[in-house]
Design an enzyme around this catalytic site. Structure first.
Site, PDB file in Angstrom:
ATOM      1  N   CYS A  64      -0.827  -0.306  -6.572  1.00  0.00           N
ATOM      2  CA  CYS A  64      -1.962  -0.649  -7.026  1.00  0.00           C
ATOM      3  C   CYS A  64      -2.377  -2.028  -6.127  1.00  0.00           C
ATOM      4  CB  CYS A  64      -2.061  -1.039  -8.260  1.00  0.00           C
ATOM      5  SG  CYS A  64      -0.903  -2.335  -9.084  1.00  0.00           S
ATOM      6  N   ASN A  72       0.179  -4.836  -8.058  1.00  0.00           N
ATOM      7  CA  ASN A  72       1.981  -4.409  -8.527  1.00  0.00           C
ATOM      8  C   ASN A  72       2.349  -5.359  -9.822  1.00  0.00           C
ATOM      9  OD1 ASN A  72       5.180  -4.594  -7.149  1.00  0.00           O
ATOM     10  ND2 ASN A  72       4.141  -3.121  -8.398  1.00  0.00           N
ATOM     11  N   CYS A  79      -0.069  -4.647 -12.888  1.00  0.00           N
ATOM     12  CA  CYS A  79      -0.226  -3.640 -14.015  1.00  0.00           C
ATOM     13  C   CYS A  79      -0.200  -2.347 -14.038  1.00  0.00           C
ATOM     14  CB  CYS A  79      -1.904  -4.153 -14.214  1.00  0.00           C
ATOM     15  SG  CYS A  79      -2.371  -5.829 -14.734  1.00  0.00           S
ATOM     16  N   ARG A  80      -0.909  -1.562 -13.092  1.00  0.00           N
ATOM     17  CA  ARG A  80      -0.954  -0.412 -13.064  1.00  0.00           C
ATOM     18  C   ARG A  80       0.250   0.310 -12.336  1.00  0.00           C
ATOM     19  NH1 ARG A  80      -6.637   0.103 -10.304  1.00  0.00           N
ATOM     20  NH2 ARG A  80      -5.856  -2.008  -9.220  1.00  0.00           N
ATOM     21  N   SER A  81       0.755  -0.141 -11.168  1.00  0.00           N
ATOM     22  CA  SER A  81       1.831   0.831 -10.370  1.00  0.00           C
ATOM     23  C   SER A  81       3.277   0.417 -10.900  1.00  0.00           C
ATOM     24  CB  SER A  81       1.778   0.071  -8.985  1.00  0.00           C
ATOM     25  OG  SER A  81       1.742  -1.025  -8.674  1.00  0.00           O
ATOM     26  N   ASP A 132      -8.694  -0.689 -13.200  1.00  0.00           N
ATOM     27  CA  ASP A 132      -8.052  -1.896 -12.935  1.00  0.00           C
ATOM     28  C   ASP A 132      -8.251  -2.564 -14.329  1.00  0.00           C
ATOM     29  OD1 ASP A 132      -7.012  -4.467 -12.821  1.00  0.00           O
ATOM     30  OD2 ASP A 132      -8.152  -4.860 -10.758  1.00  0.00           O
TER      31      ASP A 132
END
Ligand code: 4NP
Length: 150
Positions: A9, A12, A14-16, A122
């Site tokens: 993301c 690195n 939150c999402r990934s 995001d």
């Protein structure tokens, strides 16, 4: 040979990290290696965002010990599949590819599903609900990846 999967993301945090934790929870670590990174370097060395840690924990997954790192060109050598969370990450990763082989490794995570949209939003500037939504999208996509890998 292990299949090596990288989740990417922007930050690195939150999402990934969630995608790394979720996919790891569904595969055998003897056959699939999972890692994550961010296209930006703002948070290098930091743990994931508390809200990602909390939503993962709610679903029985511990991502608290992950450390943020930035995506690098070397990742094209190390990984077989590179999943971008959104179009911007996808374009930024592709801009670092040297060969057609590198390019072929890069996908949008949500292209594993048929949702009618293909970006994991995001959640950084939003509320806690955004993290649960992101978790659900990532979880469904990871289920689809596991089916393909088996
Ligand atoms: P991520 O979210 O890409 O899912 O880790 C973000 C984290 C941090 C920032 C942006 C997005 N930031 O601008 O610091």
């Amino acid at each position: 040979m292990k299949t090596k999967v990288l989740m990417v993301c922007l930050g690195n945090i939150c999402r990934s990290p969630l995608a790394e934790g979720v996919l790891k929870s569904k595969v055998d670590s003897n056959t699939v290696l999972v890692d994550s990174s961010g296209t930006a370097g703002y948070h290098v060395g930091n743990p994931p965002d508390k809200r990602s840690v909390a939503v993962a924990k709610k679903h029985g997954i511990d991502i608290s010990t992950q450390k943020c790192r930035q995506f690098s060109k070397n990742d094209f050598e190390k990984f077989d599949l590179i999943y971008a969370m959104d179009e911007s990450n996808f374009i930024n990763i592709l801009s670092l590819a040297n060969t057609k082989k590198d390019e072929k490794k890069v996908r949008l995570l949500l292209d594993e599903l048929d949702l009618g949209f293909n970006e994991v939003p995001d959640p950084y500037y939003g509320g806690v609900d955004g993290f649960e939504e992101v978790y659900q999208m990532i979880n469904s996509a990871c289920e689809a990846i596991v089916k393909k890998l088996n």
